[in-house]
Design a protein around this motif. Structure first.
Motif, PDB file in Angstrom:
ATOM      1  N   ASP A  57      65.704  87.657 -23.452  1.00  0.00           N
ATOM      2  CA  ASP A  57      64.688  86.611 -23.269  1.00  0.00           C
ATOM      3  C   ASP A  57      63.709  86.589 -24.440  1.00  0.00           C
ATOM      4  N   ASP A  58      63.274  87.779 -24.843  1.00  0.00           N
ATOM      5  CA  ASP A  58      62.338  87.862 -25.969  1.00  0.00           C
ATOM      6  C   ASP A  58      63.004  87.420 -27.264  1.00  0.00           C
ATOM      7  N   LEU A  59      64.235  87.894 -27.479  1.00  0.00           N
ATOM      8  CA  LEU A  59      64.921  87.563 -28.727  1.00  0.00           C
ATOM      9  C   LEU A  59      65.317  86.092 -28.792  1.00  0.00           C
ATOM     10  N   LEU A  60      65.568  85.478 -27.643  1.00  0.00           N
ATOM     11  CA  LEU A  60      65.877  84.048 -27.630  1.00  0.00           C
ATOM     12  C   LEU A  60      64.694  83.252 -28.173  1.00  0.00           C
ATOM     13  N   ALA A  61      63.510  83.579 -27.694  1.00  0.00           N
ATOM     14  CA  ALA A  61      62.310  82.894 -28.180  1.00  0.00           C
ATOM     15  C   ALA A  61      62.103  83.146 -29.665  1.00  0.00           C
ATOM     16  N   GLU A  62      62.320  84.403 -30.094  1.00  0.00           N
ATOM     17  CA  GLU A  62      62.142  84.742 -31.506  1.00  0.00           C
ATOM     18  C   GLU A  62      63.177  84.023 -32.367  1.00  0.00           C
ATOM     19  N   THR A  63      64.400  83.904 -31.854  1.00  0.00           N
ATOM     20  CA  THR A  63      65.463  83.234 -32.607  1.00  0.00           C
ATOM     21  C   THR A  63      65.110  81.776 -32.872  1.00  0.00           C
ATOM     22  N   PHE A  64      64.668  81.073 -31.844  1.00  0.00           N
ATOM     23  CA  PHE A  64      64.379  79.656 -32.026  1.00  0.00           C
ATOM     24  C   PHE A  64      63.068  79.434 -32.776  1.00  0.00           C
ATOM     25  N   LEU A  65      62.137  80.361 -32.669  1.00  0.00           N
ATOM     26  CA  LEU A  65      60.932  80.261 -33.477  1.00  0.00           C
ATOM     27  C   LEU A  65      61.279  80.427 -34.953  1.00  0.00           C
ATOM     28  N   ALA A  66      62.143  81.409 -35.236  1.00  0.00           N
ATOM     29  CA  ALA A  66      62.579  81.619 -36.621  1.00  0.00           C
ATOM     30  C   ALA A  66      63.347  80.397 -37.127  1.00  0.00           C
ATOM     31  N   ALA A  67      64.198  79.829 -36.262  1.00  0.00           N
ATOM     32  CA  ALA A  67      64.955  78.639 -36.651  1.00  0.00           C
ATOM     33  C   ALA A  67      64.021  77.465 -36.928  1.00  0.00           C
ATOM     34  N   PHE A  68      63.021  77.305 -36.083  1.00  0.00           N
ATOM     35  CA  PHE A  68      62.059  76.223 -36.281  1.00  0.00           C
ATOM     36  C   PHE A  68      61.352  76.371 -37.634  1.00  0.00           C
ATOM     37  N   LEU A  96      72.420  79.135 -35.850  1.00  0.00           N
ATOM     38  CA  LEU A  96      71.619  79.809 -34.832  1.00  0.00           C
ATOM     39  C   LEU A  96      72.204  81.174 -34.480  1.00  0.00           C
ATOM     40  N   TYR A  97      73.544  81.276 -34.425  1.00  0.00           N
ATOM     41  CA  TYR A  97      74.162  82.578 -34.198  1.00  0.00           C
ATOM     42  C   TYR A  97      73.786  83.539 -35.323  1.00  0.00           C
ATOM     43  N   GLY A  98      73.729  83.044 -36.544  1.00  0.00           N
ATOM     44  CA  GLY A  98      73.336  83.889 -37.667  1.00  0.00           C
ATOM     45  C   GLY A  98      71.924  84.413 -37.521  1.00  0.00           C
ATOM     46  N   ILE A  99      71.013  83.545 -37.123  1.00  0.00           N
ATOM     47  CA  ILE A  99      69.628  83.972 -36.921  1.00  0.00           C
ATOM     48  C   ILE A  99      69.550  84.980 -35.782  1.00  0.00           C
ATOM     49  N   ALA A 100      70.268  84.709 -34.698  1.00  0.00           N
ATOM     50  CA  ALA A 100      70.268  85.626 -33.556  1.00  0.00           C
ATOM     51  C   ALA A 100      70.837  86.987 -33.947  1.00  0.00           C
ATOM     52  N   THR A 101      71.868  86.979 -34.770  1.00  0.00           N
ATOM     53  CA  THR A 101      72.455  88.242 -35.220  1.00  0.00           C
ATOM     54  C   THR A 101      71.473  89.024 -36.076  1.00  0.00           C
ATOM     55  N   ASN A 102      70.695  88.329 -36.888  1.00  0.00           N
ATOM     56  CA  ASN A 102      69.648  89.002 -37.664  1.00  0.00           C
ATOM     57  C   ASN A 102      68.603  89.631 -36.739  1.00  0.00           C
ATOM     58  N   MET A 103      68.274  88.938 -35.661  1.00  0.00           N
ATOM     59  CA  MET A 103      67.340  89.502 -34.687  1.00  0.00           C
ATOM     60  C   MET A 103      67.933  90.752 -34.037  1.00  0.00           C
ATOM     61  N   LEU A 104      69.216  90.702 -33.778  1.00  0.00           N
ATOM     62  CA  LEU A 104      69.878  91.854 -33.171  1.00  0.00           C
ATOM     63  C   LEU A 104      69.838  93.076 -34.081  1.00  0.00           C
ATOM     64  N   ALA A 105      69.804  92.835 -35.386  1.00  0.00           N
ATOM     65  CA  ALA A 105      69.800  93.955 -36.332  1.00  0.00           C
ATOM     66  C   ALA A 105      68.600  94.874 -36.110  1.00  0.00           C
ATOM     67  N   ARG A 106      67.504  94.312 -35.625  1.00  0.00           N
ATOM     68  CA  ARG A 106      66.318  95.125 -35.358  1.00  0.00           C
ATOM     69  C   ARG A 106      66.548  96.092 -34.207  1.00  0.00           C
ATOM     70  N   HIS A 107      67.529  95.766 -33.389  1.00  0.00           N
ATOM     71  CA  HIS A 107      67.756  96.563 -32.177  1.00  0.00           C
ATOM     72  C   HIS A 107      69.073  97.341 -32.225  1.00  0.00           C
ATOM     73  N   ARG A 108      69.711  97.403 -33.387  1.00  0.00           N
ATOM     74  CA  ARG A 108      71.043  97.999 -33.442  1.00  0.00           C
ATOM     75  C   ARG A 108      71.048  99.484 -33.109  1.00  0.00           C
ATOM     76  N   ARG A 109      70.040 100.199 -33.537  1.00  0.00           N
ATOM     77  CA  ARG A 109      70.028 101.631 -33.219  1.00  0.00           C
ATOM     78  C   ARG A 109      69.949 101.845 -31.719  1.00  0.00           C
ATOM     79  N   GLU A 110      69.075 101.071 -31.062  1.00  0.00           N
ATOM     80  CA  GLU A 110      68.951 101.183 -29.608  1.00  0.00           C
ATOM     81  C   GLU A 110      70.253 100.770 -28.931  1.00  0.00           C
ATOM     82  N   GLU A 111      70.891  99.720 -29.459  1.00  0.00           N
ATOM     83  CA  GLU A 111      72.146  99.242 -28.882  1.00  0.00           C
ATOM     84  C   GLU A 111      73.223 100.318 -28.955  1.00  0.00           C
ATOM     85  N   ALA A 112      73.382 100.920 -30.136  1.00  0.00           N
ATOM     86  CA  ALA A 112      74.407 101.950 -30.305  1.00  0.00           C
ATOM     87  C   ALA A 112      74.126 103.151 -29.413  1.00  0.00           C
TER      88      ALA A 112
END
Length: 201
Positions: A53-64, A81-97
């Motif tokens: 939910d947080d990253l969705l808002a950040e993704t579209f704000l960045a896109a805007f 948009l997938y590219g921007i979302a993937t960049n947002m995911l990069a901030r969370h990759r350590r937690e994801e792994a």
């Protein structure tokens, strides 16, 4: 219907909407309405609904904010948009792994026999899911992004290339490498190898 939707023709492609949003920022809501469900699903599958939910808002704000740099020759904004979302995911990759490894772990050490048996039964039932999560956790970041954009989101190779800003050839090599590693972890024969064995066996 939103005010932005009322000012936008249903026949307008994403590029036209984004172009007009430079003068009328409210029009960008049309892009959100069109593509937020797909991006939300992608983020949720990668990180869980709460963070998504947080990253969705950040993704579209960045896109805007980046809409002036959008290539208006591309009628479909979804790969962008997938590219921007993937960049947002990069901030969370350590937690994801880390979460993927935890989900794949089996806490048997020090457990009582009865508890160990229950855990073993649960692990057996969820073996494929756990192995898959473990396999994904072991992939390099770029390989995992390509694999999931293709497998989960159904993007074509050229769309993944546009999303991640890499050549199509790189998409193919990363996907091949990721699939090979996942097959090894899941003990699934490589179709090409199986075909070769069948032909010459």
């Amino acid at each position: 219907m939103s005010p932005a939707g009322q000012r936008s023709s249903p026949g307008e492609d994403d590029a036209a909407v984004i172009g007009r949003s430079l003068a009328d920022p409210d029009l960008f809501a049309v892009i959100f309405d069109r593509h937020s469900p797909a991006i939300a699903r992608y983020l949720a599958r990668r990180l869980g609904a709460q963070i998504a939910d947080d990253l969705l808002a950040e993704t579209f704000l960045a896109a805007f904010r980046a809409r002036r740099q959008y290539d208006l020759a591309r009628p479909n904004a979804l790969p962008w948009l997938y590219g921007i979302a993937t960049n947002m995911l990069a901030r969370h990759r350590r937690e994801e792994a880390r979460e993927l490894r935890l989900l794949a772990a089996v806490p048997l050490e020090g457990a009582e026999e009865g508890h160990a048996e229950r855990v073993a039964a649960q692990v057996t039932a969820e073996a494929m899911n756990g192995l898959l999560r473990s396999a994904l956790a072991r992939l390099a970041d770029g390989d995992r992004d390509v694999l999931l954009l293709v497998a989960w989101e159904g993007l074509a190779y050229d769309e993944v290339a546009a999303a991640l800003e890499i050549p199509v050839g790189t998409v193919r090599s990363r996907l091949h490498r990721a699939r090979k590693k996942v097959r090894v972890v899941l003990d699934i024969p490589d179709p090409a190898t199986h075909e070769e064995i069948t032909r010459h066996g």
